[in-house]
Scaffold this active site. Structure first.
Site, PDB file in Angstrom:
ATOM      1  N   LYS A  17       0.805  -1.146  -0.121  1.00 30.53           N
ATOM      2  CA  LYS A  17       0.151   0.067   0.073  1.00 30.53           C
ATOM      3  C   LYS A  17       0.731   1.222   0.030  1.00 30.53           C
ATOM      4  CE  LYS A  17      -3.545   2.438   2.680  1.00 30.53           C
ATOM      5  NZ  LYS A  17      -4.456   2.754   3.550  1.00 30.53           N
ATOM      6  N   GLU A  74      10.612  -4.855   4.357  1.00 33.28           N
ATOM      7  CA  GLU A  74      10.519  -6.451   3.905  1.00 33.28           C
ATOM      8  C   GLU A  74      10.364  -6.458   2.293  1.00 33.28           C
ATOM      9  OE1 GLU A  74       8.929  -5.108   6.527  1.00 33.28           O
ATOM     10  OE2 GLU A  74       9.563  -6.154   8.384  1.00 33.28           O
ATOM     11  N   GLY A 128      -4.813  -1.468   4.944  1.00 34.63           N
ATOM     12  CA  GLY A 128      -3.773  -2.698   4.582  1.00 34.63           C
ATOM     13  C   GLY A 128      -4.517  -3.738   4.858  1.00 34.63           C
ATOM     14  N   ARG A 129      -5.079  -4.132   6.117  1.00 35.08           N
ATOM     15  CA  ARG A 129      -5.568  -5.213   6.371  1.00 35.08           C
ATOM     16  C   ARG A 129      -7.017  -5.576   5.868  1.00 35.08           C
ATOM     17  NH1 ARG A 129      -4.494  -2.234  10.480  1.00 35.08           N
ATOM     18  NH2 ARG A 129      -6.157  -1.263  11.783  1.00 35.08           N
ATOM     19  N   GLU A 165      -4.570  -6.072  15.050  1.00 37.81           N
ATOM     20  CA  GLU A 165      -4.074  -4.753  14.745  1.00 37.81           C
ATOM     21  C   GLU A 165      -5.240  -3.610  14.709  1.00 37.81           C
ATOM     22  OE1 GLU A 165      -2.594  -3.986  10.361  1.00 37.81           O
ATOM     23  OE2 GLU A 165      -0.249  -4.359  11.443  1.00 37.81           O
ATOM     24  N   HIS A 177      -4.170 -32.104  18.384  1.00 40.21           N
ATOM     25  CA  HIS A 177      -2.930 -32.781  18.725  1.00 40.21           C
ATOM     26  C   HIS A 177      -1.862 -31.841  19.254  1.00 40.21           C
ATOM     27  CE1 HIS A 177      -4.631 -36.626  17.345  1.00 40.21           C
ATOM     28  NE2 HIS A 177      -5.220 -35.798  16.476  1.00 40.21           N
ATOM     29  N   LYS A 205       9.491   0.357  13.698  1.00 45.56           N
ATOM     30  CA  LYS A 205      10.218   0.560  12.316  1.00 45.56           C
ATOM     31  C   LYS A 205      10.944   1.685  12.460  1.00 45.56           C
ATOM     32  CE  LYS A 205       5.829  -0.806   9.919  1.00 45.56           C
ATOM     33  NZ  LYS A 205       4.883  -0.297   8.907  1.00 45.56           N
TER      34      LYS A 205
HETATM   35  O1  F6P Z   1       3.484  -2.712   9.732  1.00 43.36           O
HETATM   36  C1  F6P Z   1       2.098  -3.064   9.501  1.00 43.36           C
HETATM   37  C2  F6P Z   1       1.500  -2.704   8.312  1.00 43.36           C
HETATM   38  O2  F6P Z   1       1.575  -1.157   8.132  1.00 43.36           O
HETATM   39  C3  F6P Z   1       0.184  -3.218   8.041  1.00 43.36           C
HETATM   40  O3  F6P Z   1      -0.928  -2.539   8.448  1.00 43.36           O
HETATM   41  C4  F6P Z   1       0.161  -3.322   6.498  1.00 43.36           C
HETATM   42  O4  F6P Z   1      -0.717  -4.583   6.217  1.00 43.36           O
HETATM   43  C5  F6P Z   1       1.722  -4.043   6.343  1.00 43.36           C
HETATM   44  O5  F6P Z   1       2.329  -2.985   7.178  1.00 43.36           O
HETATM   45  C6  F6P Z   1       2.238  -3.715   5.095  1.00 43.36           C
HETATM   46  O6  F6P Z   1       2.004  -2.569   4.460  1.00 43.36           O
HETATM   47  P1  F6P Z   1       2.406  -2.127   2.992  1.00 43.36           P
HETATM   48  O7  F6P Z   1       1.015  -2.710   2.367  1.00 43.36           O
HETATM   49  O8  F6P Z   1       2.133  -0.854   2.913  1.00 43.36           O
HETATM   50  O9  F6P Z   1       3.510  -2.576   2.467  1.00 43.36           O
END
Ligand code: F6P
Length: 502
Positions: A208, A214, A269-270, A355, A386, A494
């Site tokens: 987003k 990452e 995002g979620r 979240e 289990h 972060k």
């Molecule tokens: O760090 C949490 C977050 O901001 C989530 O809310 C989001 O889904 C995820 O990181 C990934 O963010 P992006 O889609 O901006 O890479």
């Protein structure tokens, strides 16, 4: 909107706690199906809510609480595009992305004076065009080869939804093989790339913000991998599609505008599986599957907006959550899908619920004086039995569980649903294990269970299930007077990591 502790129903619910007893005490045993106990239908979903530690009066009070907290007013405000995420100044219009029909069939959706319907339609068309080109071999990569494998690079909401849906609907996949990679540890990407040929691999960079460490690290590794294979530098961009709310950043990274699918800041995002973040699913399974996913979710949107409180499944799930969390003091909630393709559902719901609801200030920025979100955990039911079910059966925690089944599983393996039902029954009624010595064999029962089922595990029921949990979360946020659409708490880590990395 009022604070919950100012509402009459809130006080009355605490007084009503005596009816069921707090903590892990034996259940007031009831017969499932007894008149007055809830069996609710919502779209393709049925829920048996008869194994809950609450009586009819308690449910009435919860419905009064929803009324006094103005849940329905806030639902309407969310659906029409009001700013329901005040700390970020944003609407939350993910539901609009799954509404059927073209813009002419829907009422105007105004945000800052602009009607979003045309933007939504254009986004859906652009996604369908790219997905079609990739699926049908029209999209050509740097060497002129068609796409045979796709790696979706994203994390959090840009990964969990697509990864869950790809798994859940794998039997319907007829496009290029797709895999999701999220972890910063480069070994995750390396494992995926070991199965790929650089000449025929396409990467979807899903983010987003297009600023997530990452995802950008993995995208950079992917580009190096393509370069290392000697693909022509001038054509390397053909291996990347971006899905983002920050298209200018994607362009700066090197993804051409026409290879970028943009979505609005008003999609959290979620909640972004309903946006172009579903591209990888559409490529894998085709347009009809995505359409069915949206249809299932839309059925629940309408149900949530229109159904009476006593038959409104997401509302009841949220209110029961409030009952256990606040009144009976439960700290955790288990999710147990008796369907291996849904094994990633607990992880998806962890982000959605934790979240959204892990907040300690209310909508006005004032400290809350009541408990908010708890811990969600779970696993595919067979595994759970289990691994950790012992704690639900004989531990000291009050631990509500959602058990999810599909009628079609009976034809695959009859023991699957038999086990699900057995767990629901034993959690509820308890009993004594044959041959176990004395008290070691006693199971007190009294664990609350929602038994949620559908005929089939298909795109429609998946869409319905996910929307149900979204609205459950929204209901809890309304009662708790918190913002379920921001996540400031994840940002400090972060910032510190950036400083530490130099
Ligand atoms: O760090 C949490 C977050 O901001 C989530 O809310 C989001 O889904 C995820 O990181 C990934 O963010 P992006 O889609 O901006 O890479």
């Amino acid at each position: 909107m009022p604070r919950p502790d100012t509402l009459p129903a809130w006080q009355q619910l605490f007084a009503h706690r005596e009816v069921v007893g707090a903590g892990r005490t034996p259940s007031p045993h009831r017969t499932p199906g007894e008149p007055g106990w809830l069996r609710v239908s919502a779209g393709p979903l049925q829920a048996d809510l008869s194994r809950h530690r609450i009586d009819v009066r308690g449910l009435e009070l919860l419905c009064e609480l929803a009324e006094q907290a103005g849940v329905q007013t806030r639902v309407q405000r969310m659906l029409r595009g009001d700013i329901v995420n005040p700390s970020e100044g944003r609407a939350a219009l993910h539901s609009a992305l799954r509404a059927p029909g073209g813009s002419a069939d829907r009422p105007p959706l105004l945000l800052d004076g602009r009607d979003l319907r045309a933007d939504i339609d254009a986004g859906i068309a652009a996604q369908a065009r790219i997905a079609g080109e990739v699926r049908h071999g029209i999209w050509r990569l740097a060497s002129g080869a068609p796409v045979r494998r796709i790696v979706n690079l994203g994390i959090g909401g840009s990964d969990l939804g697509p990864a869950l849906a790809l798994d859940a609907l794998a039997t319907q996949a007829d496009g290029p093989a797709c895999v999701c990679v999220s972890d910063l540890d480069p070994r995750a990407l390396a494992a995926a790339l070991a199965q790929c040929d650089p000449a025929s691999t396409l990467f979807i960079i899903c983010s987003k913000t297009f600023g997530t460490l990452e995802t950008l690290a993995n995208a950079a590794h992917a580009r190096d991998w393509l370069r290392g294979a000697g693909l022509p530098e001038t054509q390397l961009h053909r291996h990347f599609i971006a899905v983002t709310a920050a298209p200018e950043r994607a362009a700066a990274w090197g993804v051409p505008t026409e290879q970028c699918l943009a979505f609005g800041e008003w999609v959290g995002g979620r909640y972004s599986l309903w946006s172009a973040v579903s591209l990888v699913l559409q490529i894998a399974c085709g347009p009809q599957v995505l359409h069915s996913l949206h249809r299932g979710a839309h059925l629940i949107d309408m149900h949530f907006a229109d159904a009476e409180p006593t038959t409104n499944l997401p509302l009841l799930m949220g209110l029961l959550g409030v009952w256990y969390r606040n009144v009976l003091g439960a700290q955790t909630q288990a999710v147990l899908p008796y369907a291996w393709p849904l094994r990633q559902l607990p992880a998806y719901l962890q982000q959605l619920e934790m979240e959204s609801l892990g907040k300690r200030v209310d909508l006005d920025g004032q400290p809350v004086a009541w408990d908010t979100g708890g811990v969600i955990f779970g696993a595919a039911g067979s595994h759970a039995q289990h691994a950790f079910m012992q704690l639900l059966h004989q531990g000291t925690l009050l631990l509500p569980a959602d058990i999810i089944t599909f009628d079609e599983s009976a034809a695959l393996e009859p023991a699957l649903n038999a086990n699900a039902l057995a767990q629901a029954q034993v959690l509820h009624t308890g009993g004594h294990v044959d041959a176990a010595p004395g008290a070691h064999g006693n199971l007190p029962g009294g664990q609350p269970v929602s038994l949620i089922s559908s005929a089939r595990l298909d795109a429609e029921s998946l869409g319905a299930l996910l929307a149900c949990y979204e609205h459950k979360v929204f209901t809890q946020a309304c009662v708790w007077h918190i913002n379920p659409f921001d996540q400031w708490g994840v940002e400090l880590g972060k910032q510190v990591a950036r400083r530490l990395a130099g």
